[in-house]
Design a protein around this motif. Structure first.
Motif, mmCIF file in Angstrom:
data_model
loop_
_atom_site.group_PDB
_atom_site.id
_atom_site.type_symbol
_atom_site.label_atom_id
_atom_site.label_comp_id
_atom_site.label_asym_id
_atom_site.label_seq_id
_atom_site.Cartn_x
_atom_site.Cartn_y
_atom_site.Cartn_z
ATOM 1 N N ILE A 1 0.856 -1.182 0.000
ATOM 2 C CA ILE A 1 0.000 0.000 0.000
ATOM 3 C C ILE A 1 0.893 1.234 0.000
ATOM 4 N N ARG A 2 0.870 1.956 -1.116
ATOM 5 C CA ARG A 2 1.669 3.164 -1.215
ATOM 6 C C ARG A 2 1.006 4.341 -0.491
ATOM 7 N N ASN B 1 6.374 -1.526 5.770
ATOM 8 C CA ASN B 1 5.258 -0.591 5.883
ATOM 9 C C ASN B 1 4.291 -0.855 4.738
ATOM 10 N N GLY B 2 3.114 -0.237 4.826
ATOM 11 C CA GLY B 2 2.124 -0.416 3.770
ATOM 12 C C GLY B 2 1.548 -1.808 3.725
ATOM 13 N N ARG B 3 1.429 -2.447 4.898
ATOM 14 C CA ARG B 3 0.894 -3.808 4.944
ATOM 15 C C ARG B 3 -0.635 -3.796 4.949
ATOM 16 N N ILE C 1 -11.663 6.660 5.534
ATOM 17 C CA ILE C 1 -10.703 6.019 4.632
ATOM 18 C C ILE C 1 -11.447 5.554 3.391
ATOM 19 N N LEU C 2 -11.216 6.207 2.265
ATOM 20 C CA LEU C 2 -11.966 5.911 1.055
ATOM 21 C C LEU C 2 -11.331 4.802 0.221
ATOM 22 N N SER C 3 -9.998 4.710 0.215
ATOM 23 C CA SER C 3 -9.346 3.730 -0.650
ATOM 24 C C SER C 3 -7.895 3.572 -0.227
ATOM 25 N N VAL C 4 -7.280 2.525 -0.773
ATOM 26 C CA VAL C 4 -5.826 2.379 -0.689
ATOM 27 C C VAL C 4 -5.294 2.240 -2.105
ATOM 28 N N SER C 5 -4.067 2.740 -2.313
ATOM 29 C CA SER C 5 -3.470 2.770 -3.640
ATOM 30 C C SER C 5 -2.248 1.872 -3.689
ATOM 31 N N LEU C 6 -2.181 1.042 -4.729
ATOM 32 C CA LEU C 6 -1.046 0.151 -4.949
ATOM 33 C C LEU C 6 -0.509 0.418 -6.346
ATOM 34 N N GLU C 7 0.796 0.484 -6.460
ATOM 35 C CA GLU C 7 1.419 0.749 -7.748
ATOM 36 C C GLU C 7 1.600 -0.550 -8.529
ATOM 37 N N GLY D 1 -15.963 -5.122 -0.627
ATOM 38 C CA GLY D 1 -16.372 -3.781 -1.006
ATOM 39 C C GLY D 1 -15.334 -2.720 -0.774
ATOM 40 N N GLU D 2 -14.145 -3.102 -0.267
ATOM 41 C CA GLU D 2 -13.084 -2.125 -0.066
ATOM 42 C C GLU D 2 -12.573 -1.637 -1.418
ATOM 43 N N VAL D 3 -12.273 -0.356 -1.523
ATOM 44 C CA VAL D 3 -11.830 0.211 -2.793
ATOM 45 C C VAL D 3 -10.310 0.128 -2.885
ATOM 46 N N LEU D 4 -9.843 -0.496 -3.974
ATOM 47 C CA LEU D 4 -8.427 -0.646 -4.269
ATOM 48 C C LEU D 4 -8.123 0.163 -5.527
ATOM 49 N N GLU D 5 -7.197 1.095 -5.410
ATOM 50 C CA GLU D 5 -6.798 1.908 -6.546
ATOM 51 C C GLU D 5 -5.434 1.413 -7.047
ATOM 52 N N PHE D 6 -5.403 0.925 -8.269
ATOM 53 C CA PHE D 6 -4.147 0.511 -8.885
ATOM 54 C C PHE D 6 -3.726 1.593 -9.876
#
Length: 315
Positions: free
Chosen positions: A5-6, A230-232, A257-263, A306-311
């Motif tokens: 998680i960035r 970190n970012g676990r 917390i709306l989303s988490v972003s992963l590169e 339903g969790e939002v994942l932003e790639f």
């Protein structure tokens, strides 16, 4: 490649107040900022048409991952912010992104700073054993918008993967997520490249978590090997205490917390993978100016609960 998680994106009511809180409590600094708006951002972030926001990305000095993206929607302040989508947390068993976990060198002084900066505590520091070589002093608190912060001081044993520590408040060590089936969710994240740091059923902690008597907490903590610890992802299932998804409420301008972003280095391949794993696309790939990274190709998905994942793939 899919990263840890960035960034975690958190909607706030007062951007300057929130920035000051994280600076005063955890010594976070501004690492980037920008405006969020336009048709592409609306699609990726599930924003109502015409809504805009201003984002400030924060973290420890020189941090590059486990960052916090604070967003105040309608940056001109002409529109009142939304309500916290978790409400008063009277349904803690519901599913979705729930807490930001930050490691501190001394739990009691950190909680004192948190209260002085405008936060409040949900629980006093409690000691518990995670694994034979890892224990923690843990305290649940709230930031000024009511976002849950799991602030903790670790006592790692010799040989623990978490023994290395520079003595500063950390980046986001984990983003905790409530799930309906911890094992199923762990399988999903393992397929993205995560590995288990620990898998534990925690019992007799009902008073700390304020849960019905007899409820167990199945806790699985996952990290990306070869990357930062970190970012676990921290998965929490309240065994025998089912909940409901928050996906319809966890949208701008609601607070939380709306989303988490992963590169990713290949968004199309990542999209194909998460689709096969059962994730549901929120939108098609779009070009977004993504704080703090600049131009990026972005696609968001609903995870299993339903969790939002932003790639995102940087341009």
């Amino acid at each position: 490649m899919i990263s840890e998680i960035r960034v975690a994106t958190v909607a706030v009511a007062d951007l300057e107040r929130s920035c000051a809180f994280y600076a005063d409590t955890f010594d976070y600094v501004r690492l980037g900022e920008g405006t969020v708006g336009g048709r592409e951002a609306e699609l990726a972030w599930q924003m109502p048409s015409g809504l805009t926001g201003h984002a400030v990305v924060m973290g420890p000095v020189s941090a590059t991952t486990g960052l916090l993206r604070l967003v105040r929607f309608d940056a001109d302040q002409s529109v009142a912010p939304g309500e916290p989508y978790w409400g008063d947390y009277s349904r803690p068993q519901d599913y979705g992104h729930y807490a930001l976990n930050i490691r501190v060198p001394d739990i009691r002084s950190a909680i004192g700073r948190l209260r002085a900066a405008g936060g409040r505590s949900k629980s006093e520091p409690t000691h518990w054993t995670v694994t034979p070589d890892l224990s923690a002093w843990d305290s649940l608190s709230y930031d000024p918008d009511g976002v849950v912060l799991d602030v903790f001081e670790l006592e790692p044993g010799e040989g623990s993967a978490l023994a290395g520590y520079d003595g500063r408040p950390s980046e986001l060590q984990t983003v905790a997520m409530h799930v309906s089936d911890a094992r199923a969710s762990a399988s999903f994240y393992r397929a993205l490249g995560f590995a288990e740091l620990y898998d534990k059923l925690i019992e007799n902690m009902e008073s700390f978590f304020r849960l019905p008597r007899g409820t167990g907490l199945h806790n699985i903590n996952l990290y990306v090997p070869g990357s930062s610890l970190n970012g676990r992802v921290e998965l929490a299932q309240y065994v025998g205490f089912p909940g409901e998804q928050q996906r319809d409420r966890a949208v701008p301008p609601s607070l939380g917390i709306l989303s988490v972003s992963l590169e990713t280095d290949d968004l199309q391949a990542t999209a194909d993978l998460v689709g096969r794993l059962g994730a549901e696309p929120v939108c098609d790939p779009v070009e977004v100016d993504l704080p703090p990274y600049g131009p990026a190709l972005v696609q968001t998905f609903f995870g299993l609960d339903g969790e939002v994942l932003e790639f995102y793939q940087c341009r």
